[in-house]
Design a protein around this motif. Sequence first.
Motif: not given
Length: 386
Positions: A147-153
Amino acid sequence: MSIFKARVKEFEDLLSKEEIDLRRLRELCFNGIPECNGFRPLCWKLLLGYLGPKKDSWSSTLERKRELYRQFIEEMVVPPGLQSSEECHDHPLSEGPESAWSTFFKDNEFLLQIDKDVRRLCPDISFFQQPTEFPCDIVVNSRGERRLHQRVVPSILSSANVERKGLGVTKINSMRKRNSESYEAMDEGQEAHWEVVQRILFIYAKLNPGQGYVQGMNEIVGPIYYIMASNSVVEERKYAEADCFFCFTALMAEIRDFFIKTLDDSEGGIKFMMEKLAKMLHEKDPDVWLRLKQQELYPQYYSFRWLTLILSQEFPLPDVVRMWDSIFSDENRFSFLIDVCCAMIVLLRDQILENDFSTNVKLLQNFPPMDINIVLSKAVSLRQKQ
């Protein structure tokens, strides 16, 4: 027979033919597409060139494109080591140019901007916060790793806003309709519509590295996805993400010059479009043109956003959708966009002639609520006088 039923029958008759008469389709769609029977999603696919006029090619085209999009998700969204197709021997700390993990971490540099933008998409309606009926199985059944939103730093973004210098006070990031809260992600097994849009934009940016993601693209993909995901034909809603991606890609192929600063002065560039608008205003209402010129209120102060985002920020979403029916169906598609923008200015002529500079800037940068049919009718009348 009512006018509405008569229009529905016209669409039914045209779309039932083995080969669609695109000229006739444009004529019908220009006056608005009925909101029933899945007409608008199908017509937009035809008008944007996703589907060809021969009906017997539709099934194979859709099957091929939808499978291709699924491959894009597998190859570009799924992190290294989780792809089903091959074993990953790459080390997460590798910085080599061929390193899949190195690419993975670099992706986060534009993913953060996408994440920020789509979490605030069309805040006047709740649609994008709601769960989709058909979440992507590749993504939601993966304990979160895909899930892309969980990769955001958040710490990796050095400049949170993508700005266009040298075009007056209006930048793409000068959005008017914004709320302070960001949408929340769904629990495991579900995903919100904004999460789907995030994936579409991420894949588009990956496939177009020379352009990448530019702030404002979310405002263009939003209405297209809304139409595909709201299709009255349930079976078609299953493929809203893939269909939206290819329609968005086709549209961006026509307006990509708007988002590339080095092409601003080209025939398809944004400066060229603003000059066309100023020239048309001069021809149609010289008094208003002179007033704005005397105040040094140049088109870049207001029309940059209008043209770049195809007016998606100036009207409520239902009005944007209706307006796009006409813009997409016009053979000189972005010529009619100029007509609409000119009509918007002319309809405010009394206020513009009376106001001072600062008041006119606010007026044009925050276009007042107005019946979209009045705007479109005025645009048509201005075109007919040419």
